[in-house]
Design a protein around this motif. Structure first.
Motif, PDB file in Angstrom:
ATOM      1  N   ALA A 194     -30.931 -10.277 -39.488  1.00  0.00           N
ATOM      2  CA  ALA A 194     -31.712 -11.200 -40.318  1.00  0.00           C
ATOM      3  C   ALA A 194     -30.978 -11.808 -41.467  1.00  0.00           C
ATOM      4  CB  ALA A 194     -32.953 -10.373 -41.043  1.00  0.00           C
ATOM      5  N   GLY A 195     -31.341 -13.299 -41.570  1.00  0.00           N
ATOM      6  CA  GLY A 195     -30.911 -14.110 -42.624  1.00  0.00           C
ATOM      7  C   GLY A 195     -29.484 -14.672 -42.330  1.00  0.00           C
ATOM      8  N   VAL A 196     -28.707 -14.374 -41.051  1.00  0.00           N
ATOM      9  CA  VAL A 196     -27.658 -14.803 -40.894  1.00  0.00           C
ATOM     10  C   VAL A 196     -27.504 -15.188 -39.309  1.00  0.00           C
ATOM     11  CG1 VAL A 196     -26.536 -12.531 -40.594  1.00  0.00           C
ATOM     12  CG2 VAL A 196     -25.013 -14.682 -41.167  1.00  0.00           C
ATOM     13  N   GLN A 197     -26.638 -16.318 -38.866  1.00  0.00           N
ATOM     14  CA  GLN A 197     -26.411 -16.311 -37.412  1.00  0.00           C
ATOM     15  C   GLN A 197     -25.021 -16.450 -37.098  1.00  0.00           C
ATOM     16  OE1 GLN A 197     -28.617 -20.142 -37.692  1.00  0.00           O
ATOM     17  NE2 GLN A 197     -29.114 -19.590 -35.730  1.00  0.00           N
ATOM     18  N   LEU A 198     -24.491 -15.888 -36.197  1.00  0.00           N
ATOM     19  CA  LEU A 198     -22.912 -15.685 -35.849  1.00  0.00           C
ATOM     20  C   LEU A 198     -22.502 -16.216 -34.579  1.00  0.00           C
ATOM     21  CD1 LEU A 198     -23.076 -11.751 -36.874  1.00  0.00           C
ATOM     22  CD2 LEU A 198     -22.217 -13.576 -38.255  1.00  0.00           C
ATOM     23  N   ALA A 199     -21.256 -16.748 -34.675  1.00  0.00           N
ATOM     24  CA  ALA A 199     -20.726 -17.057 -33.316  1.00  0.00           C
ATOM     25  C   ALA A 199     -18.879 -16.907 -33.461  1.00  0.00           C
ATOM     26  CB  ALA A 199     -20.871 -18.885 -33.370  1.00  0.00           C
ATOM     27  N   ALA A 200     -18.587 -16.507 -32.194  1.00  0.00           N
ATOM     28  CA  ALA A 200     -17.009 -16.248 -32.362  1.00  0.00           C
ATOM     29  C   ALA A 200     -16.493 -16.915 -31.149  1.00  0.00           C
ATOM     30  CB  ALA A 200     -17.004 -14.655 -32.378  1.00  0.00           C
ATOM     31  N   ARG A 201     -15.164 -17.234 -31.596  1.00  0.00           N
ATOM     32  CA  ARG A 201     -14.158 -17.944 -30.335  1.00  0.00           C
ATOM     33  C   ARG A 201     -12.974 -17.471 -30.571  1.00  0.00           C
ATOM     34  NH1 ARG A 201     -18.827 -19.287 -29.706  1.00  0.00           N
ATOM     35  NH2 ARG A 201     -19.960 -21.184 -29.355  1.00  0.00           N
ATOM     36  N   HIS A 202     -12.264 -17.198 -29.208  1.00  0.00           N
ATOM     37  CA  HIS A 202     -11.060 -16.537 -29.325  1.00  0.00           C
ATOM     38  C   HIS A 202     -10.319 -16.899 -28.036  1.00  0.00           C
ATOM     39  CE1 HIS A 202     -11.873 -13.006 -26.656  1.00  0.00           C
ATOM     40  NE2 HIS A 202     -12.844 -13.163 -27.142  1.00  0.00           N
ATOM     41  N   SER A 203      -9.127 -16.815 -28.221  1.00  0.00           N
ATOM     42  CA  SER A 203      -8.216 -17.106 -26.934  1.00  0.00           C
ATOM     43  C   SER A 203      -6.763 -16.172 -27.317  1.00  0.00           C
ATOM     44  CB  SER A 203      -7.800 -18.569 -27.036  1.00  0.00           C
ATOM     45  OG  SER A 203      -6.849 -18.967 -25.929  1.00  0.00           O
ATOM     46  N   THR A 204      -6.504 -15.672 -26.161  1.00  0.00           N
ATOM     47  CA  THR A 204      -5.388 -15.100 -26.087  1.00  0.00           C
ATOM     48  C   THR A 204      -4.179 -15.529 -25.727  1.00  0.00           C
ATOM     49  OG1 THR A 204      -6.683 -13.063 -25.723  1.00  0.00           O
ATOM     50  CG2 THR A 204      -4.340 -12.536 -25.611  1.00  0.00           C
ATOM     51  N   GLY A 205      -2.878 -15.530 -26.626  1.00  0.00           N
ATOM     52  CA  GLY A 205      -1.673 -16.062 -25.960  1.00  0.00           C
ATOM     53  C   GLY A 205      -1.256 -15.546 -24.686  1.00  0.00           C
ATOM     54  N   PRO A 206      -0.200 -16.324 -24.088  1.00  0.00           N
ATOM     55  CA  PRO A 206       0.241 -15.666 -22.807  1.00  0.00           C
ATOM     56  C   PRO A 206       0.807 -14.223 -22.591  1.00  0.00           C
ATOM     57  CG  PRO A 206       1.347 -17.968 -23.324  1.00  0.00           C
ATOM     58  CD  PRO A 206       0.599 -17.533 -24.587  1.00  0.00           C
ATOM     59  N   ARG A 207       1.155 -13.780 -23.731  1.00  0.00           N
ATOM     60  CA  ARG A 207       1.789 -12.473 -23.551  1.00  0.00           C
ATOM     61  C   ARG A 207       0.625 -11.348 -24.300  1.00  0.00           C
ATOM     62  NH1 ARG A 207       7.410 -12.005 -26.623  1.00  0.00           N
ATOM     63  NH2 ARG A 207       6.971  -9.935 -25.837  1.00  0.00           N
ATOM     64  N   GLY A 208      -0.282 -11.990 -24.799  1.00  0.00           N
ATOM     65  CA  GLY A 208      -1.565 -10.934 -25.507  1.00  0.00           C
ATOM     66  C   GLY A 208      -1.039 -10.688 -26.662  1.00  0.00           C
ATOM     67  N   GLY A 209      -1.771 -10.836 -27.844  1.00  0.00           N
ATOM     68  CA  GLY A 209      -1.528 -10.630 -29.100  1.00  0.00           C
ATOM     69  C   GLY A 209      -2.652  -9.908 -29.729  1.00  0.00           C
ATOM     70  N   GLY A 210      -2.243  -9.390 -30.893  1.00  0.00           N
ATOM     71  CA  GLY A 210      -3.043  -8.392 -31.693  1.00  0.00           C
ATOM     72  C   GLY A 210      -3.993  -9.171 -32.817  1.00  0.00           C
ATOM     73  N   ASP A 211      -4.567 -10.370 -32.596  1.00  0.00           N
ATOM     74  CA  ASP A 211      -5.412 -10.961 -33.385  1.00  0.00           C
ATOM     75  C   ASP A 211      -6.712 -10.487 -32.951  1.00  0.00           C
ATOM     76  OD1 ASP A 211      -3.477 -12.441 -34.272  1.00  0.00           O
ATOM     77  OD2 ASP A 211      -4.315 -14.468 -34.189  1.00  0.00           O
ATOM     78  N   TRP A 212      -7.626 -10.003 -33.870  1.00  0.00           N
ATOM     79  CA  TRP A 212      -8.995  -9.511 -33.849  1.00  0.00           C
ATOM     80  C   TRP A 212     -10.113 -10.195 -34.522  1.00  0.00           C
ATOM     81  CZ3 TRP A 212     -10.743  -6.322 -37.648  1.00  0.00           C
ATOM     82  CH2 TRP A 212      -9.727  -6.207 -38.413  1.00  0.00           C
ATOM     83  N   PHE A 213     -11.310  -9.827 -34.338  1.00  0.00           N
ATOM     84  CA  PHE A 213     -12.271  -9.884 -35.038  1.00  0.00           C
ATOM     85  C   PHE A 213     -13.440  -9.006 -35.081  1.00  0.00           C
ATOM     86  CE2 PHE A 213     -13.703 -11.737 -31.337  1.00  0.00           C
ATOM     87  CZ  PHE A 213     -15.013 -11.643 -31.178  1.00  0.00           C
ATOM     88  N   ASP A 214     -14.504  -8.746 -35.970  1.00  0.00           N
ATOM     89  CA  ASP A 214     -15.555  -7.898 -35.865  1.00  0.00           C
ATOM     90  C   ASP A 214     -16.610  -8.359 -36.661  1.00  0.00           C
ATOM     91  OD1 ASP A 214     -16.715  -5.554 -35.014  1.00  0.00           O
ATOM     92  OD2 ASP A 214     -15.237  -4.193 -35.830  1.00  0.00           O
ATOM     93  N   ALA A 215     -18.022  -7.896 -36.389  1.00  0.00           N
ATOM     94  CA  ALA A 215     -19.050  -8.194 -37.013  1.00  0.00           C
ATOM     95  C   ALA A 215     -19.901  -7.002 -36.814  1.00  0.00           C
ATOM     96  CB  ALA A 215     -19.909  -9.398 -36.416  1.00  0.00           C
ATOM     97  N   LEU A 216     -20.113  -6.105 -38.021  1.00  0.00           N
ATOM     98  CA  LEU A 216     -20.571  -4.868 -38.035  1.00  0.00           C
ATOM     99  C   LEU A 216     -21.782  -4.556 -38.716  1.00  0.00           C
ATOM    100  CD1 LEU A 216     -20.033  -1.705 -37.248  1.00  0.00           C
ATOM    101  CD2 LEU A 216     -18.875  -1.492 -39.476  1.00  0.00           C
ATOM    102  N   PRO A 217     -22.979  -4.328 -38.277  1.00  0.00           N
ATOM    103  CA  PRO A 217     -24.179  -3.999 -39.200  1.00  0.00           C
ATOM    104  C   PRO A 217     -23.949  -2.956 -40.137  1.00  0.00           C
ATOM    105  CG  PRO A 217     -24.822  -4.362 -36.950  1.00  0.00           C
ATOM    106  CD  PRO A 217     -23.430  -4.258 -36.826  1.00  0.00           C
ATOM    107  N   LEU A 218     -24.404  -2.932 -41.096  1.00  0.00           N
ATOM    108  CA  LEU A 218     -24.165  -1.951 -42.114  1.00  0.00           C
ATOM    109  C   LEU A 218     -25.258  -1.390 -42.841  1.00  0.00           C
ATOM    110  CD1 LEU A 218     -20.931  -3.259 -44.199  1.00  0.00           C
ATOM    111  CD2 LEU A 218     -21.134  -1.304 -42.107  1.00  0.00           C
ATOM    112  N   PRO A 219     -25.699  -0.454 -43.371  1.00  0.00           N
ATOM    113  CA  PRO A 219     -26.987  -0.065 -44.050  1.00  0.00           C
ATOM    114  C   PRO A 219     -27.468  -0.956 -45.137  1.00  0.00           C
ATOM    115  CG  PRO A 219     -25.272   1.867 -44.156  1.00  0.00           C
ATOM    116  CD  PRO A 219     -24.448   0.637 -43.555  1.00  0.00           C
ATOM    117  N   ASP A 220     -28.760  -0.828 -45.111  1.00  0.00           N
ATOM    118  CA  ASP A 220     -29.471  -1.695 -46.083  1.00  0.00           C
ATOM    119  C   ASP A 220     -29.383  -3.053 -45.640  1.00  0.00           C
ATOM    120  OD1 ASP A 220     -30.276   0.604 -47.790  1.00  0.00           O
ATOM    121  OD2 ASP A 220     -28.211   0.457 -48.709  1.00  0.00           O
ATOM    122  N   ALA A 221     -29.411  -3.405 -44.438  1.00  0.00           N
ATOM    123  CA  ALA A 221     -29.298  -4.800 -43.704  1.00  0.00           C
ATOM    124  C   ALA A 221     -28.249  -5.472 -44.162  1.00  0.00           C
ATOM    125  CB  ALA A 221     -30.865  -5.667 -44.233  1.00  0.00           C
ATOM    126  N   ALA A 222     -27.107  -4.877 -44.644  1.00  0.00           N
ATOM    127  CA  ALA A 222     -25.860  -5.728 -44.983  1.00  0.00           C
ATOM    128  C   ALA A 222     -25.037  -5.774 -43.721  1.00  0.00           C
ATOM    129  CB  ALA A 222     -25.125  -4.818 -45.997  1.00  0.00           C
TER     130      ALA A 222
END
Length: 486
Positions: free
Chosen positions: A264-292
């Motif tokens: 509640a209170g936030v909208q999320l969107a993510a875009r990602h593309s991997t290089g030809p050899r596959g790299g180590g870039d990452w993202f995360d969105a994690l619900p936490l206690p108390d609606a954080a």
């Protein structure tokens, strides 16, 4: 042969049969004067043969060079069909990629055949097609061992070399459905060869189609056989490479969030593309206690499966630390740095973690060697002033102060990895300026949707797109995570 005329390719006119052997010189009658030039006939024959061999070798060299420049399976299959058509004097054809081990990839590519034409060919029973018989005959083939083709006109133990059908419509044993499709597509003859290697076994089969009754001459068969020896090995290498890339991409996709959480209170969107050899870039969105909500992006040094595995371990560890002490981003990154230094001392990583309270529109974030995020809104577009800090794993003890942000209603926080900047090909200061200008130019109508904001930024910063030519030439991953606060 009666095939349609094709342009001459690298010294070979595929519609012209090999020159006939020069007849032995006629001996003059006894007492008759010798004919001038008669003694030179054997020398002319040798010269003609040498010229033909040189022309053939030159042609094969040029065709192999063209094939070796293909780096993807589709390109290699299309080049194989074009070169083979010129060598055997055909206008159309298709190649079926079907490795014998059953691990894929499987595909069918046509030359001069539309998708609907390939669909018609698929309606013919497999056993009634020349390529189907070749594939079934070599199914489970032991590399290097000869196989037999179930051809009524061949001995039971005949080795797989070719299937020639010089006049399909005159063949009384032709399958009725195959006859119907041949008439519909307008081909009257075919020439099929298996794609076999000594190491990988069967890779697939290729067929060339003639508009009129025809078959390749002996010289043409010899040339296409020699060409396929190299082409099939090249295809086998590309199959292995495609499998490795597919495995890495699947592993990476499984290690990233399959979907973004609803908070509640936030909208999320993510875009990602991997290089030809596959790299180590990452993202995360994690619900936490108390609606954080915890937001994170990061990058692990290196590329390939080892980097992807390290990325998965780092992301999983950050999620655990975020649940325990997410309200203190500095503590989260400090724990992550200690873990990385103890478990993978030869690797470093950058990371940015933000603890968000959407109801209060409050964000506390800390970064370790990572690029600063962007705040995008109607009244401002600016980089967040984060403290300079070393990447994780670079110092004996990592710690940097956190930063508090108070986004206004309707503003969006953009988190990204350095790959977005590096794919521009510009110096870093110019890349940052391009990113800022792209964020500032988001149309007003798009500012209510974080997905549209992310797409606009990517289109502006990377005009060729995430998967354009620049992506194929770059080893960098791209990650963009957008969070719009209501």
């Amino acid at each position: 042969m009666n095939a349609p005329h094709l342009p001459k390719v690298a010294g070979i006119d595929s519609t012209v049969p090999p020159p006939a052997h020069t007849a032995p010189p006629v001996q003059p009658a006894q007492g008759a004067p010798a004919t001038p030039g008669a003694q030179g006939a054997p020398g002319a024959l040798i010269q003609d043969r040498l010229a033909g061999w040189v022309s053939d070798l030159t042609t094969l060299h040029e065709l192999n060079e063209r094939l070796s420049r293909t780096a993807a399976l589709d390109g290699a299959l299309n080049e194989l069909l074009r070169a083979g058509a010129a060598l055997v004097g055909a206008r159309r054809g298709l190649v079926v990629l079907e490795p014998a081990d059953g691990l894929g990839p499987t595909t069918t590519v046509g030359l001069g055949l539309a998708r609907a034409d390939l669909g018609h060919l698929e309606t013919v029973p497999r056993a009634a097609t020349s390529f189907g018989r070749l594939l079934d005959a070599t199914a489970g083939a032991t590399p290097g061992a000869p196989q037999s083709v179930p051809d009524a006109g061949a001995p039971a133990a005949a080795p797989v070399t070719e299937i020639v059908q010089p006049d399909l419509l005159a063949d009384e044993a032709l399958d009725p459905r195959h006859r119907e499709v041949a008439v519909r597509l307008g081909y009257a003859a075919s020439y099929a060869l298996p794609l076999l290697t000594d190491t990988a076994g069967r890779v697939g089969a290729v067929v060339w189609l003639y508009d009129e009754p025809a078959e390749p001459a002996e010289r043409q068969r010899h040339l296409i056989g020699r060409y396929l020896q190299y082409a099939t090995e090249h295809l086998a290498r590309l199959v292995d490479l495609d499998r490795a890339r597919s495995t890495t991409a699947t592993l990476r996709a499984e290690l990233l969030p399959p979907r973004l959480p609803r908070v509640a209170g936030v909208q999320l969107a993510a875009r990602h593309s991997t290089g030809p050899r596959g790299g180590g870039d990452w993202f995360d969105a994690l619900p936490l206690p108390d609606a954080a909500l915890g937001l994170a992006v990061g990058s692990v040094t290196g590329s390939g499966p080892s980097a992807v595995a390290a990325m998965g371990r780092l992301r999983a560890s950050l999620r655990a630390y975020a649940v325990m002490e997410g309200e203190d981003p500095v503590a989260v990154l400090s724990d992550l740095e200690l873990l990385l230094r103890l478990t993978e001392p030869a690797r470093s990583a950058t990371a940015l973690f933000a603890f968000c309270e959407p109801a209060l529109r409050k964000i506390v974030l800390a970064g370790a060697g990572h690029s600063p995020p962007l705040i995008v809104g109607e009244r401002r577009t600016e980089f967040v002033e984060t403290s300079l800090s070393a990447p994780l794993g670079m110092l004996a003890c990592w710690e940097a102060p956190s930063v508090d942000i108070r986004p206004e209603p309707g503003e969006t926080l953009l988190l990204y990895t350095d790959g977005l900047l590096q794919r521009t090909g510009d110096a870093m200061d110019r890349a940052f300026a391009r990113l800022h200008a792209a964020a500032a130019s988001v149309p007003k109508a798009a500012r209510d949707d974080p997905g549209e904001i992310a797409d606009h930024v990517l289109r502006t910063v990377l005009p060729e797109g995430l998967d354009g030519p620049a992506a194929a030439a770059s080893e960098e991953d791209v990650v963009l995570l957008a969070a719009r606060f209501e």
